[in-house]
Design a protein around this motif. Sequence first.
Motif, PDB file in Angstrom:
ATOM      1  N   LEU A 104       0.813  -1.225   0.000  1.00 20.83           N
ATOM      2  CA  LEU A 104       0.000   0.000   0.000  1.00 20.83           C
ATOM      3  C   LEU A 104       0.843   1.269   0.000  1.00 20.83           C
ATOM      4  N   LYS A 105       2.148   1.117   0.189  1.00 23.02           N
ATOM      5  CA  LYS A 105       3.000   2.317   0.347  1.00 23.02           C
ATOM      6  C   LYS A 105       2.902   3.280  -0.834  1.00 23.02           C
ATOM      7  N   PRO A 106       2.964   2.809  -2.100  1.00 30.07           N
ATOM      8  CA  PRO A 106       2.867   3.764  -3.213  1.00 30.07           C
ATOM      9  C   PRO A 106       1.566   4.571  -3.158  1.00 30.07           C
ATOM     10  N   ALA A 107       0.479   3.928  -2.725  1.00 31.45           N
ATOM     11  CA  ALA A 107      -0.803   4.655  -2.639  1.00 31.45           C
ATOM     12  C   ALA A 107      -0.737   5.717  -1.549  1.00 31.45           C
ATOM     13  N   ALA A 108      -0.102   5.338  -0.425  1.00 32.94           N
ATOM     14  CA  ALA A 108      -0.036   6.273   0.705  1.00 32.94           C
ATOM     15  C   ALA A 108       0.815   7.494   0.360  1.00 32.94           C
ATOM     16  N   ARG A 109       1.825   7.290  -0.519  1.00 35.36           N
ATOM     17  CA  ARG A 109       2.732   8.405  -0.843  1.00 35.36           C
ATOM     18  C   ARG A 109       2.054   9.462  -1.707  1.00 35.36           C
ATOM     19  N   ARG A 110       1.155   9.017  -2.616  1.00 38.28           N
ATOM     20  CA  ARG A 110       0.516  10.031  -3.462  1.00 38.28           C
ATOM     21  C   ARG A 110      -0.904  10.252  -2.976  1.00 38.28           C
ATOM     22  N   ARG A 111      -1.468  11.374  -3.345  1.00 34.70           N
ATOM     23  CA  ARG A 111      -2.767  11.756  -2.794  1.00 34.70           C
ATOM     24  C   ARG A 111      -3.938  11.321  -3.674  1.00 34.70           C
ATOM     25  N   ARG A 112      -3.661  11.047  -4.976  1.00 33.62           N
ATOM     26  CA  ARG A 112      -4.737  10.771  -5.932  1.00 33.62           C
ATOM     27  C   ARG A 112      -5.530   9.519  -5.520  1.00 33.62           C
ATOM     28  N   ASP A 113      -6.852   9.617  -5.615  1.00 35.42           N
ATOM     29  CA  ASP A 113      -7.654   8.454  -5.253  1.00 35.42           C
ATOM     30  C   ASP A 113      -8.039   7.665  -6.508  1.00 35.42           C
ATOM     31  N   GLU A 114      -8.220   6.393  -6.346  1.00 29.60           N
ATOM     32  CA  GLU A 114      -8.702   5.517  -7.411  1.00 29.60           C
ATOM     33  C   GLU A 114      -9.220   4.257  -6.736  1.00 29.60           C
ATOM     34  N   SER A 115      -9.791   3.353  -7.516  1.00 29.10           N
ATOM     35  CA  SER A 115     -10.304   2.129  -6.890  1.00 29.10           C
ATOM     36  C   SER A 115      -9.138   1.168  -6.609  1.00 29.10           C
ATOM     37  N   ALA A 116      -9.386   0.240  -5.692  1.00 28.62           N
ATOM     38  CA  ALA A 116      -8.345  -0.764  -5.400  1.00 28.62           C
ATOM     39  C   ALA A 116      -8.049  -1.573  -6.655  1.00 28.62           C
ATOM     40  N   TRP A 117      -9.063  -1.738  -7.504  1.00 30.64           N
ATOM     41  CA  TRP A 117      -8.881  -2.508  -8.740  1.00 30.64           C
ATOM     42  C   TRP A 117      -7.904  -1.809  -9.677  1.00 30.64           C
ATOM     43  N   SER A 118      -8.106  -0.487  -9.910  1.00 29.94           N
ATOM     44  CA  SER A 118      -7.196   0.152 -10.863  1.00 29.94           C
ATOM     45  C   SER A 118      -5.800   0.279 -10.255  1.00 29.94           C
ATOM     46  N   TYR A 119      -5.710   0.410  -8.953  1.00 30.99           N
ATOM     47  CA  TYR A 119      -4.391   0.414  -8.288  1.00 30.99           C
ATOM     48  C   TYR A 119      -3.674  -0.914  -8.529  1.00 30.99           C
ATOM     49  N   LEU A 120      -4.441  -1.978  -8.372  1.00 29.85           N
ATOM     50  CA  LEU A 120      -3.895  -3.330  -8.567  1.00 29.85           C
ATOM     51  C   LEU A 120      -3.421  -3.528 -10.010  1.00 29.85           C
ATOM     52  N   GLU A 121      -4.183  -2.943 -10.925  1.00 35.56           N
ATOM     53  CA  GLU A 121      -3.837  -3.064 -12.348  1.00 35.56           C
ATOM     54  C   GLU A 121      -2.516  -2.367 -12.666  1.00 35.56           C
ATOM     55  N   GLU A 122      -2.306  -1.185 -12.028  1.00 39.58           N
ATOM     56  CA  GLU A 122      -1.115  -0.423 -12.425  1.00 39.58           C
ATOM     57  C   GLU A 122       0.136  -0.801 -11.629  1.00 39.58           C
ATOM     58  N   GLN A 123      -0.034  -1.424 -10.466  1.00 33.76           N
ATOM     59  CA  GLN A 123       1.132  -1.835  -9.681  1.00 33.76           C
ATOM     60  C   GLN A 123       1.646  -3.172 -10.223  1.00 33.76           C
ATOM     61  N   ARG A 124       2.941  -3.305 -10.295  1.00 35.59           N
ATOM     62  CA  ARG A 124       3.463  -4.587 -10.779  1.00 35.59           C
ATOM     63  C   ARG A 124       3.706  -5.503  -9.582  1.00 35.59           C
ATOM     64  N   MET A 125       2.668  -6.212  -9.188  1.00 35.28           N
ATOM     65  CA  MET A 125       2.811  -7.089  -8.017  1.00 35.28           C
ATOM     66  C   MET A 125       3.072  -8.509  -8.475  1.00 35.28           C
TER      67      MET A 125
END
Length: 444
Positions: A104-125
């Motif tokens: 979750l750290k990359p999300a916490a660092r930036r302020r922009r909101d999005e769904s957990a789904w699109s976050y999951l799509e753009e993060q290379r996990m």
Amino acid sequence: MTVAIIGAGMAGLVAARELHAAGVDVEIFEARDRLGGRAFDIPAHGWIPLQLGCEFVHGRPPELIELLRRARLPLAPISDVHHQLRDGRLEPIDDIWERFGTLLKPAARRRRDESAWSYLEEQRMRDDDRRMFAMLVEGFYAAALDDISIQSVAGDASASGDEATQARVRGGYGALVAWLAREITGVPIHLGHAVRSIDWTTKHVRVDGREFDQVIVTVPVGVLRDIAFTPPLDEPVDVIAMGPVVKLLVCLRDARTIPRELEFVHGGERGFPTYWVRSAYNAHVLTAWAGGPHAEALAGCLEDELLARAIDGFERLTGASGLRDAVVDHHHHDWQLDPFAKGAYSYTRVGGMHAAEELAKPLGERVWIAGEATSAEYEGTVAGAIESGLRAAREVLALGVASAAVRREADERRDADDNEQQDAEPEKGNHTGAWCTGRAAHPA
Ligand SMILES: Cc1cc2nc3c(=O)[nH]c(=O)nc-3n(C[C@H](O)[C@H](O)[C@H](O)COP(=O)(O)OP(=O)(O)OC[C@H]3O[C@@H](n4cnc5c(N)ncnc54)[C@H](O)[C@@H]3O)c2cc1C
């Protein structure tokens, strides 16, 4: 000062305790015929409390920890050992909450909101990180990935980082409800009274026609709209959703075939993705859990079918066998169909980041909205409910203190004026009419 509290869950009971201790006249209106709301314990299985609603203490939220200390209810630590199905085998997940926090750290660092789904799509996990992430968001937050705000997940103080330790309350949350009930002995509680209207157009608030100085409304956000507010609420209720959960408790007399090292197990099919096992002496409870979309998929299933799916799913996942014959009892409460909950607990939808704070703002210094959904830091949890109830009660008290100070100041000013007038007009009896009018016109 008279205060009505709507709802006798954790938020309402804690608010009542705070106000009652300060000498305020409080009355509670509760729709159910019991206290506790979503803290709903039924008689234990052996030494194991059966909790149809809340069960865990997530993290170390200060207000909850302090309340448990006062109630002399110790925490029962859990080992928090998790296993997940991977390539057909159960494997331990190491440091599950720490890993979740890291993801979750990359999300916490930036302020922009999005769904957990699109976050999951753009993060290379990695694949297993992806699976674990999705499983925790759906299961823990009871939300669909494409609906929940990633910023609300990243900002949740209890689920990730250093604070992310889990425990239970010894004796169950029901013991805390019982203690709170004792603390407010003497407070009138109207059970079975579902409040229908709150009118705050005048100086006082009318709750189903009864007049109070203030009201604290602690009903779940999913049923807030069922109360007719005048003037209507224009608070951001729609960006806070109630997530569905199906939690089935299966009491077993024998758990010999369940591998001993298993506590939390993920990756189940047949409807329940997650299970946990608790044992004390010769009593055992298997809990089957489905959150978010998985709970929705189970809507309409009768309890017998839930039981069959739970046993079958758990046996396939873990290799345990013969559990059907070991079942002593099973319990389930349908929170989605419950008219006074309409879901298990709240989550924030994309774009709703400040909704909890907005909802928590008092209306005209007469109406306070509290309850877990109004806690920005601990939304969805008992900790959030407690924090919100305390906040509302303390704001009401501060208002009382402030208005008492204003009254005192006005009284002192008036007394000083009177004295001056007396000095200037020794024959005040001639002016009785004007003098009395001034006094009567002053607010009591
Ligand atoms: C299955 C499940 C598992 C959970 N697990 C956990 C967990 O492990 N850890 C955790 O921290 N949290 C957990 N939670 C969430 C936790 O239970 C809640 O966040 C918390 O109990 C909410 O307290 P509250 O006072 O805000 O609301 P509630 O407990 O819902 O209290 C509100 C009260 O208002 C009453 N009411 C509703 N409408 C009216 C009306 N019109 N008039 C009068 N009264 C009304 C309701 O009957 C209720 O008693 C779980 C919840 C569920 C359902």
